[in-house]
Design a protein around this motif. Structure first.
Motif, PDB file in Angstrom:
ATOM      1  N   ILE A  93       0.855  -1.168  -0.083  1.00 19.73           N
ATOM      2  CA  ILE A  93       0.057  -0.051   0.010  1.00 19.73           C
ATOM      3  C   ILE A  93       0.914   1.297   0.009  1.00 19.73           C
ATOM      4  CG2 ILE A  93      -1.844  -1.210   1.411  1.00 19.73           C
ATOM      5  CD1 ILE A  93      -0.737   0.902   3.617  1.00 19.73           C
ATOM      6  N   GLY A  94       0.304   2.257  -0.132  1.00 23.30           N
ATOM      7  CA  GLY A  94       0.875   3.670   0.052  1.00 23.30           C
ATOM      8  C   GLY A  94      -0.130   4.411   1.067  1.00 23.30           C
ATOM      9  N   PHE A  95       0.661   5.267   1.822  1.00 22.16           N
ATOM     10  CA  PHE A  95      -0.212   5.742   3.082  1.00 22.16           C
ATOM     11  C   PHE A  95       0.330   7.161   3.203  1.00 22.16           C
ATOM     12  CE2 PHE A  95      -1.749   6.142   7.330  1.00 22.16           C
ATOM     13  CZ  PHE A  95      -2.914   5.694   7.289  1.00 22.16           C
ATOM     14  N   THR A  96      -0.564   8.031   3.355  1.00 18.79           N
ATOM     15  CA  THR A  96      -0.017   9.483   3.441  1.00 18.79           C
ATOM     16  C   THR A  96      -0.877  10.186   4.835  1.00 18.79           C
ATOM     17  OG1 THR A  96       0.512   9.850   1.048  1.00 18.79           O
ATOM     18  CG2 THR A  96       0.155  11.785   2.486  1.00 18.79           C
ATOM     19  N   VAL A  97      -0.014  11.030   5.630  1.00 15.97           N
ATOM     20  CA  VAL A  97      -0.826  11.789   6.653  1.00 15.97           C
ATOM     21  C   VAL A  97      -0.189  13.090   6.588  1.00 15.97           C
ATOM     22  CG1 VAL A  97      -0.671  12.033   9.254  1.00 15.97           C
ATOM     23  CG2 VAL A  97      -0.682   9.502   8.311  1.00 15.97           C
ATOM     24  N   GLN A  98      -1.185  14.253   6.714  1.00 16.16           N
ATOM     25  CA  GLN A  98      -0.946  15.201   6.487  1.00 16.16           C
ATOM     26  C   GLN A  98      -1.483  16.403   7.593  1.00 16.16           C
ATOM     27  OE1 GLN A  98      -2.601  17.094   2.982  1.00 16.16           O
ATOM     28  NE2 GLN A  98      -4.697  16.721   3.795  1.00 16.16           N
ATOM     29  N   GLN A  99      -0.580  17.359   7.835  1.00 12.78           N
ATOM     30  CA  GLN A  99      -1.078  18.679   8.852  1.00 12.78           C
ATOM     31  C   GLN A  99      -1.688  19.484   7.887  1.00 12.78           C
ATOM     32  OE1 GLN A  99       1.019  19.624  12.289  1.00 12.78           O
ATOM     33  NE2 GLN A  99       1.336  21.466  11.265  1.00 12.78           N
ATOM     34  N   GLU A 100      -3.097  19.794   8.101  1.00  5.80           N
ATOM     35  CA  GLU A 100      -3.609  20.679   7.129  1.00  5.80           C
ATOM     36  C   GLU A 100      -3.333  22.165   7.476  1.00  5.80           C
ATOM     37  OE1 GLU A 100      -7.573  19.473   6.548  1.00  5.80           O
ATOM     38  OE2 GLU A 100      -7.111  17.498   5.685  1.00  5.80           O
ATOM     39  N   ALA A 101      -2.801  22.432   8.754  1.00  4.16           N
ATOM     40  CA  ALA A 101      -2.931  23.829   9.417  1.00  4.16           C
ATOM     41  C   ALA A 101      -1.454  24.216   9.077  1.00  4.16           C
ATOM     42  CB  ALA A 101      -3.179  23.866  10.765  1.00  4.16           C
ATOM     43  N   VAL A 102      -1.051  25.879   8.889  1.00  6.49           N
ATOM     44  CA  VAL A 102       0.193  26.008   8.894  1.00  6.49           C
ATOM     45  C   VAL A 102       0.995  25.921  10.046  1.00  6.49           C
ATOM     46  CG1 VAL A 102       1.340  28.048   8.445  1.00  6.49           C
ATOM     47  CG2 VAL A 102      -0.644  27.727   7.124  1.00  6.49           C
ATOM     48  N   PRO A 103       2.221  25.129  10.091  1.00  2.00           N
ATOM     49  CA  PRO A 103       2.881  24.938   8.957  1.00  2.00           C
ATOM     50  C   PRO A 103       2.622  23.498   8.316  1.00  2.00           C
ATOM     51  CG  PRO A 103       4.544  24.606  10.731  1.00  2.00           C
ATOM     52  CD  PRO A 103       3.038  25.031  11.284  1.00  2.00           C
ATOM     53  N   TYR A 104       2.359  23.498   7.063  1.00  3.21           N
ATOM     54  CA  TYR A 104       2.005  22.181   6.216  1.00  3.21           C
ATOM     55  C   TYR A 104       3.063  21.202   6.484  1.00  3.21           C
ATOM     56  CZ  TYR A 104      -1.198  25.418   4.382  1.00  3.21           C
ATOM     57  OH  TYR A 104      -2.340  26.387   4.494  1.00  3.21           O
ATOM     58  N   LYS A 105       2.655  19.966   6.572  1.00  4.70           N
ATOM     59  CA  LYS A 105       3.660  18.985   6.606  1.00  4.70           C
ATOM     60  C   LYS A 105       3.193  17.564   6.321  1.00  4.70           C
ATOM     61  CE  LYS A 105       4.869  19.922  11.044  1.00  4.70           C
ATOM     62  NZ  LYS A 105       5.487  19.538  12.308  1.00  4.70           N
ATOM     63  N   TYR A 106       3.780  16.638   5.780  1.00  4.21           N
ATOM     64  CA  TYR A 106       3.237  15.496   5.443  1.00  4.21           C
ATOM     65  C   TYR A 106       4.339  14.272   5.844  1.00  4.21           C
ATOM     66  CZ  TYR A 106       5.309  15.126   0.798  1.00  4.21           C
ATOM     67  OH  TYR A 106       6.057  15.152  -0.268  1.00  4.21           O
ATOM     68  N   VAL A 107       3.656  13.073   5.820  1.00  5.67           N
ATOM     69  CA  VAL A 107       4.752  11.777   5.939  1.00  5.67           C
ATOM     70  C   VAL A 107       3.883  11.005   4.952  1.00  5.67           C
ATOM     71  CG1 VAL A 107       5.331   9.829   7.005  1.00  5.67           C
ATOM     72  CG2 VAL A 107       5.651  12.148   8.078  1.00  5.67           C
ATOM     73  N   SER A 108       4.619  10.434   3.886  1.00  5.39           N
ATOM     74  CA  SER A 108       4.002   9.296   3.015  1.00  5.39           C
ATOM     75  C   SER A 108       5.036   8.303   3.035  1.00  5.39           C
ATOM     76  CB  SER A 108       3.992  10.088   1.652  1.00  5.39           C
ATOM     77  OG  SER A 108       3.520   9.361   0.623  1.00  5.39           O
ATOM     78  N   LEU A 109       4.252   7.040   3.032  1.00  2.58           N
ATOM     79  CA  LEU A 109       4.948   5.785   3.099  1.00  2.58           C
ATOM     80  C   LEU A 109       4.495   4.977   2.102  1.00  2.58           C
ATOM     81  CD1 LEU A 109       3.558   3.178   4.565  1.00  2.58           C
ATOM     82  CD2 LEU A 109       3.908   4.813   6.608  1.00  2.58           C
ATOM     83  N   GLU A 110       5.188   3.998   1.556  1.00  8.59           N
ATOM     84  CA  GLU A 110       5.092   2.678   1.060  1.00  8.59           C
ATOM     85  C   GLU A 110       5.384   1.738   1.775  1.00  8.59           C
ATOM     86  OE1 GLU A 110       7.110   3.069  -2.617  1.00  8.59           O
ATOM     87  OE2 GLU A 110       6.192   4.840  -3.448  1.00  8.59           O
ATOM     88  N   GLY A 157       7.455  24.267   7.739  1.00  8.02           N
ATOM     89  CA  GLY A 157       7.806  25.073   8.575  1.00  8.02           C
ATOM     90  C   GLY A 157       9.201  25.092   8.652  1.00  8.02           C
ATOM     91  N   LYS A 158      10.123  24.217   8.056  1.00 12.43           N
ATOM     92  CA  LYS A 158      11.497  24.264   8.099  1.00 12.43           C
ATOM     93  C   LYS A 158      11.830  25.175   7.125  1.00 12.43           C
ATOM     94  CE  LYS A 158      12.812  19.736   9.656  1.00 12.43           C
ATOM     95  NZ  LYS A 158      13.558  18.691   9.474  1.00 12.43           N
ATOM     96  N   GLU A 159      11.022  25.226   5.997  1.00 10.54           N
ATOM     97  CA  GLU A 159      11.381  26.357   4.920  1.00 10.54           C
ATOM     98  C   GLU A 159      11.173  27.787   5.199  1.00 10.54           C
ATOM     99  OE1 GLU A 159       9.018  26.719   0.872  1.00 10.54           O
ATOM    100  OE2 GLU A 159      10.426  25.101   0.794  1.00 10.54           O
ATOM    101  N   VAL A 160      10.007  27.988   6.136  1.00 13.96           N
ATOM    102  CA  VAL A 160       9.746  29.349   6.602  1.00 13.96           C
ATOM    103  C   VAL A 160      10.352  29.850   7.591  1.00 13.96           C
ATOM    104  CG1 VAL A 160       7.658  30.773   7.554  1.00 13.96           C
ATOM    105  CG2 VAL A 160       7.212  29.118   5.912  1.00 13.96           C
ATOM    106  N   ILE A 161      10.848  28.995   8.573  1.00 15.55           N
ATOM    107  CA  ILE A 161      11.597  29.043   9.539  1.00 15.55           C
ATOM    108  C   ILE A 161      13.314  29.124   9.172  1.00 15.55           C
ATOM    109  CG2 ILE A 161      12.498  28.359  12.028  1.00 15.55           C
ATOM    110  CD1 ILE A 161       9.685  27.072  12.076  1.00 15.55           C
ATOM    111  N   GLY A 162      13.657  27.997   8.418  1.00 11.55           N
ATOM    112  CA  GLY A 162      15.037  28.037   8.066  1.00 11.55           C
ATOM    113  C   GLY A 162      15.606  29.192   7.131  1.00 11.55           C
TER     114      GLY A 162
END
Length: 146
Positions: free
Chosen positions: A67-84, A141-146
């Motif tokens: 399978i593939g599986f994705t989890v995201q944070q919909e609020a700023v700062p956006y982030k996600y983890v996707s796995l196979e 968040g790493k892009e905005v903060i970094g």
């Protein structure tokens, strides 16, 4: 600075309370099926989720074996983890585990009420276990903060 999460960041994020999106190869040339689903994950372990053994998604999962599986944070700062990952097993869904998921996702009172309404059905469900093998992550968040 990189926007990729570290292993510790990705595992902490995936262990949080998010709705996941399960993706599995379609049958007979159809596109992949993608559906939102509750899940369980403990850092370094397998991803688990429960479904009806007679569902279309379960038939596709059994056929594909991965399978593939994705989890995201919909609020700023956006982030996600996707796995196979590869399916490592199927087992009857543990009612107490599903009760904990209900409380995790809905809160104590609503979770107990929801579980009470479906507890007889939970015994007919199957828990799928998946070993994560390939990861993709992004932390805005790493892009905005970094």
């Amino acid at each position: 600075m990189t926007t990729t999460m570290t292993k510790a960041e990705r595992e902490s994020f995936l262990s949080g309370t998010h709705i996941g999106v399960l993706s599995v190869a379609g049958a007979a040339g159809r596109p992949p099926m993608a559906v939102p689903i509750w899940y369980g994950y403990a850092a370094g372990g397998e991803l688990t989720f429960a479904t009806s053994p007679d569902s279309v998604k379960m038939a596709l999962i059994r056929e594909a074996g991965q399978i593939g599986f994705t989890v995201q944070q919909e609020a700023v700062p956006y982030k996600y983890v996707s796995l196979e990952g590869t399916v490592t097993g199927y087992e009857p869904t543990d009612a107490e585990e599903y009760r904990r998921w209900s409380i995790r996702y809905l809160g104590q009172e609503a979770g107990e009420r929801f579980f009470d309404g479906i507890k007889n059905f939970v015994g007919s469900m199957v828990t799928v276990r998946v070993r994560p093998e390939r990861w993709r992550t992004y932390d805005f968040g790493k892009e905005v903060i970094g």
